[in-house]
Scaffold this motif. Structure first.
Motif, PDB file in Angstrom:
ATOM      1  N   GLN A 135       2.916 -11.051  -6.778  1.00 29.63           N
ATOM      2  CA  GLN A 135       2.427  -9.847  -7.474  1.00 29.63           C
ATOM      3  C   GLN A 135       2.083 -10.298  -8.881  1.00 29.63           C
ATOM      4  N   ASP A 136       0.811 -10.512  -9.141  1.00 30.81           N
ATOM      5  CA  ASP A 136       0.371 -11.096 -10.414  1.00 30.81           C
ATOM      6  C   ASP A 136       1.165 -12.386 -10.668  1.00 30.81           C
ATOM      7  N   ASP A 137       2.106 -12.390 -11.647  1.00 33.34           N
ATOM      8  CA  ASP A 137       2.789 -13.662 -11.950  1.00 33.34           C
ATOM      9  C   ASP A 137       4.187 -13.752 -11.340  1.00 33.34           C
ATOM     10  N   PHE A 138       4.485 -12.921 -10.368  1.00 35.95           N
ATOM     11  CA  PHE A 138       5.861 -12.816  -9.911  1.00 35.95           C
ATOM     12  C   PHE A 138       5.913 -12.996  -8.397  1.00 35.95           C
ATOM     13  N   ASP A 139       6.815 -13.843  -7.906  1.00 37.01           N
ATOM     14  CA  ASP A 139       6.954 -14.060  -6.454  1.00 37.01           C
ATOM     15  C   ASP A 139       8.230 -13.403  -5.940  1.00 37.01           C
ATOM     16  N   GLU A 140       8.159 -12.850  -4.735  1.00 39.28           N
ATOM     17  CA  GLU A 140       9.334 -12.198  -4.168  1.00 39.28           C
ATOM     18  C   GLU A 140       9.415 -12.556  -2.683  1.00 39.28           C
ATOM     19  N   ALA A 141      10.620 -12.781  -2.169  1.00 42.89           N
ATOM     20  CA  ALA A 141      10.772 -13.180  -0.758  1.00 42.89           C
ATOM     21  C   ALA A 141      11.180 -11.980   0.101  1.00 42.89           C
ATOM     22  N   PHE A 142      10.563 -11.891   1.295  1.00 37.57           N
ATOM     23  CA  PHE A 142      10.900 -10.814   2.248  1.00 37.57           C
ATOM     24  C   PHE A 142      11.069 -11.409   3.636  1.00 37.57           C
ATOM     25  N   ASP A 143      11.836 -10.708   4.491  1.00 40.11           N
ATOM     26  CA  ASP A 143      11.974 -11.156   5.885  1.00 40.11           C
ATOM     27  C   ASP A 143      10.702 -10.834   6.665  1.00 40.11           C
ATOM     28  N   GLN A 144      10.070  -9.703   6.333  1.00 39.58           N
ATOM     29  CA  GLN A 144       8.807  -9.354   7.007  1.00 39.58           C
ATOM     30  C   GLN A 144       7.935  -8.509   6.085  1.00 39.58           C
ATOM     31  N   VAL A 145       6.624  -8.531   6.360  1.00 45.25           N
ATOM     32  CA  VAL A 145       5.662  -7.802   5.525  1.00 45.25           C
ATOM     33  C   VAL A 145       4.698  -7.034   6.424  1.00 45.25           C
ATOM     34  N   VAL A 146       4.416  -5.769   6.048  1.00 47.42           N
ATOM     35  CA  VAL A 146       3.369  -4.996   6.723  1.00 47.42           C
ATOM     36  C   VAL A 146       2.313  -4.671   5.680  1.00 47.42           C
ATOM     37  N   CYS A 147       1.055  -4.996   5.985  1.00 45.02           N
ATOM     38  CA  CYS A 147      -0.020  -4.780   5.015  1.00 45.02           C
ATOM     39  C   CYS A 147      -0.894  -3.608   5.473  1.00 45.02           C
ATOM     40  N   THR A 148      -1.034  -2.564   4.622  1.00 50.48           N
ATOM     41  CA  THR A 148      -1.873  -1.405   5.003  1.00 50.48           C
ATOM     42  C   THR A 148      -3.160  -1.349   4.185  1.00 50.48           C
ATOM     43  N   SER A 149      -3.445  -2.378   3.401  1.00 55.60           N
ATOM     44  CA  SER A 149      -4.673  -2.344   2.585  1.00 55.60           C
ATOM     45  C   SER A 149      -5.885  -2.606   3.484  1.00 55.60           C
ATOM     46  N   PRO A 150      -7.102  -2.266   3.041  1.00 51.58           N
ATOM     47  CA  PRO A 150      -8.283  -2.496   3.879  1.00 51.58           C
ATOM     48  C   PRO A 150      -8.461  -3.982   4.210  1.00 51.58           C
ATOM     49  N   VAL A 151      -9.211  -4.280   5.283  1.00 47.37           N
ATOM     50  CA  VAL A 151      -9.391  -5.662   5.740  1.00 47.37           C
ATOM     51  C   VAL A 151      -9.981  -6.540   4.635  1.00 47.37           C
ATOM     52  N   GLY A 184       0.838  -1.206   0.000  1.00 47.12           N
ATOM     53  CA  GLY A 184       0.000   0.000   0.000  1.00 47.12           C
ATOM     54  C   GLY A 184       0.870   1.251   0.000  1.00 47.12           C
ATOM     55  N   GLY A 185       0.686   2.073  -1.026  1.00 47.89           N
ATOM     56  CA  GLY A 185       1.465   3.317  -1.138  1.00 47.89           C
ATOM     57  C   GLY A 185       0.607   4.537  -0.889  1.00 47.89           C
ATOM     58  N   GLY A 186      -0.342   4.437   0.094  1.00 44.33           N
ATOM     59  CA  GLY A 186      -1.081   5.605   0.571  1.00 44.33           C
ATOM     60  C   GLY A 186      -0.241   6.274   1.662  1.00 44.33           C
ATOM     61  N   LEU A 187      -0.824   7.224   2.366  1.00 47.98           N
ATOM     62  CA  LEU A 187      -0.051   7.942   3.387  1.00 47.98           C
ATOM     63  C   LEU A 187       0.458   6.992   4.475  1.00 47.98           C
ATOM     64  N   MET A 188      -0.393   6.038   4.874  1.00 49.94           N
ATOM     65  CA  MET A 188      -0.003   5.125   5.946  1.00 49.94           C
ATOM     66  C   MET A 188       1.201   4.278   5.531  1.00 49.94           C
ATOM     67  N   GLY A 189       1.115   3.677   4.347  1.00 51.90           N
ATOM     68  CA  GLY A 189       2.182   2.800   3.875  1.00 51.90           C
ATOM     69  C   GLY A 189       3.487   3.563   3.702  1.00 51.90           C
ATOM     70  N   LEU A 190       3.413   4.758   3.123  1.00 47.38           N
ATOM     71  CA  LEU A 190       4.651   5.498   2.846  1.00 47.38           C
ATOM     72  C   LEU A 190       5.263   6.076   4.124  1.00 47.38           C
ATOM     73  N   ALA A 191       4.430   6.525   5.053  1.00 44.54           N
ATOM     74  CA  ALA A 191       4.961   7.059   6.323  1.00 44.54           C
ATOM     75  C   ALA A 191       5.668   5.932   7.094  1.00 44.54           C
TER      76      ALA A 191
END
Ligand code: FAD
Length: 438
Positions: free
Chosen positions: A238-254, A7-14
């Motif tokens: 992300q559509d047809d592409f997988d990416e690995a991360f150590d941690q994820v924060v999700c700011t999209s609606p429930v 999410g690249g809204g204000l919450m995600g970017l802050a």
């Protein structure tokens, strides 16, 4: 630590800025091509400004401190603003105590009851006790029938559309607490602020800070799934592409979280069908002359197709808008309402007819362009017992976090709340990380 923020809204970017400045390798993934979410900007032809109207209140302490942290305090400007009221084909100004006392529609007794309502609401701390009472019943009881019919009802219609009847008294309590803090107590006058350059400047600064700290922001990326990896960390599809991360924060609606997060990551209790959302159709008029001298005109006339008139150029300097004036005409409806799916042309014609009716002396040839914007899910409708309907989100994986505005139960949706939530989240996160490291 490879951290992904969805999410690249204000919450995600802050939030991403905080992580990046603390040494994380941050990646922000945003579905839209343009950053900003609900606070994004729009090309009005010759200049850019916020797609939806945004102002800053003197009491927005988290937001004002954040603007300062971004180094933009010298862009922050305040204006004395005025409030109008349209009823019986006439416009009234109710911008000062004196004008309010002269307001012909309410008796002196009703005015006194209105003042009492403000005081009464500002003293209530136990908002939960208001959840079982409709806003209509509450206001009729505290303010009296006359004040309710003539003043509160148009205001509720402006903010909620016809859905106000199902909303609890928590709505007006949080509204009064926030709005009336915009009044300068010594002068009894309302002041509102904005950042010269609009939210576009704020987002550009956020983007630059994240890039300077080594972070990456990718727009036009729709996250379709988040899954745990064996041995720790998460995979983000992300559509047809997988990416690995150590941690994820999700700011999209429930509602989005439920679709994309694997069951092992999160428990969401509560039926999402129970939560109804408000959407908004917002027509923006660009003109060579100001339509009204008020920041907000509350409209007590059901023949007018929009629910309020926002004279944005009474707050922002017209230097920002190529010398032109901006007026926003919002209409709040349920996110399922057919209104949100009508054609731009139909909406434009109907709203312009409403402007002609309200302002018969305004020279319509001063209008240069008309823009129709829509947002489908602005905020949940705070019906009776809303806090028990809000889906309870509990993350079950040590590398997965959720932070979003769907969880606000006793506040109106605004960016001061967004930044406050980011600050609280990040303080907790840092404390837990430090404990783990010790
Ligand atoms: C008409 C209107 C007037 C307003 N007026 C004011 C005001 O005067 N003052 C004020 O302070 N606030 C105001 N607000 C509220 C303000 O706009 C919001 O508080 C703020 O934009 C919320 O930011 P957010 O990041 O939490 O959510 P959002 O802006 O909704 O951002 C969430 C982002 O997540 C992205 N996303 C969702 N799902 C995915 C996915 N699967 N993959 C990738 N990305 C995804 C979305 O595209 C979106 O960009 C107003 C809002 C509206 C609509």
């Amino acid at each position: 630590m490879k951290t992904c923020v969805i999410g690249g809204g204000l919450m995600g970017l802050a939030l991403a800025r905080r992580f990046a400045r603390d040494g994380h390798t941050v990646t922000v993934l945003e579905r839209a091509e343009q950053l900003g979410g609900l606070a994004t900007w729009h090309d009005f032809g010759g200049f850019y400004w916020d797609r939806f109207y945004h102002v800053i209140l003197p009491s927005d302490r988290h937001l004002i401190a954040f603007v300062d942290e971004l180094g933009l305090t010298n862009h922050l400007e305040w204006q004395r603003t005025y409030t109008g009221f349209f009823v019986d084909d006439r416009m009234h100004s109710i911008s000062s105590n004196l004008e309010f006392l002269r307001f012909p529609l309410l008796s002196l007794m009703s005015k006194a009851r209105l003042a009492w309502t403000m005081l009464y609401c500002s003293r209530i701390d136990d908002w939960k006790s208001l959840e079982g009472v409709t806003v209509e019943d509450f206001l009729v009881r505290v303010s009296g029938r006359e004040t309710y019919d003539k003043l509160w009802k148009p205001l509720l219609l402006a903010k909620l559309g016809p859905n106000y009847k199902r909303v609890s008294a928590v709505f007006i309590w949080s509204y009064i607490k926030r709005l009336f803090s915009a009044r300068d107590k010594s002068a009894s006058a309302e002041h509102l602020g904005h950042v010269n350059g609009g939210y576009k400047l704020i987002f550009e600064k956020l983007q630059a800070d994240i890039a300077a700290a080594g972070g990456t922001i990718r727009g036009g990326v729709n996250v379709t799934a988040i899954r745990p990896q064996t041995g720790g960390g998460l995979t983000v599809s992300q559509d047809d592409f997988d990416e690995a991360f150590d941690q994820v924060v999700c700011t999209s609606p429930v509602s989005v979280l439920r679709q994309i997060a694997a069951q092992e990551l999160v428990d969401v209790h509560g039926d999402r069908e129970d939560v109804e959302y408000l959407g908004v159709v917002c027509v923006v008029i660009v003109s060579k002359a100001a339509l009204v001298p008020y920041y907000v005109v509350n409209i007590a006339d059901e023949s007018i197709p929009f629910t309020g008139m926002i004279g944005m150029s009474t707050v922002i300097n017209t230097k920002n808008t190529g010398g032109r004036y901006l007026t926003y005409l919002p209409k709040y409806v349920l996110s399922t309402d057919a209104e949100l799916r009508r054609s731009d042309r139909e909406i434009e014609q109907e709203f312009l007819a409403g402007v002609r009716k309200m302002l018969p002396n305004f020279d319509m040839s001063q209008i240069e362009s008309v823009h129709v914007n829509r947002a489908f899910k602005v905020q949940p409708l705070q019906v009776l017992g809303y806090s028990s309907l809000v889906p309870q989100v509990k993350t079950k994986h040590k590398d997965f976090y959720v932070l979003n505005t769907s969880q606000f139960v006793n506040a109106t949706l605004n960016n001061n709340e967004v930044i406050g939530a980011v600050n609280r989240f990040y303080d907790d996160y840092r404390q837990v990380s430090q404990q783990k490291a010790a």
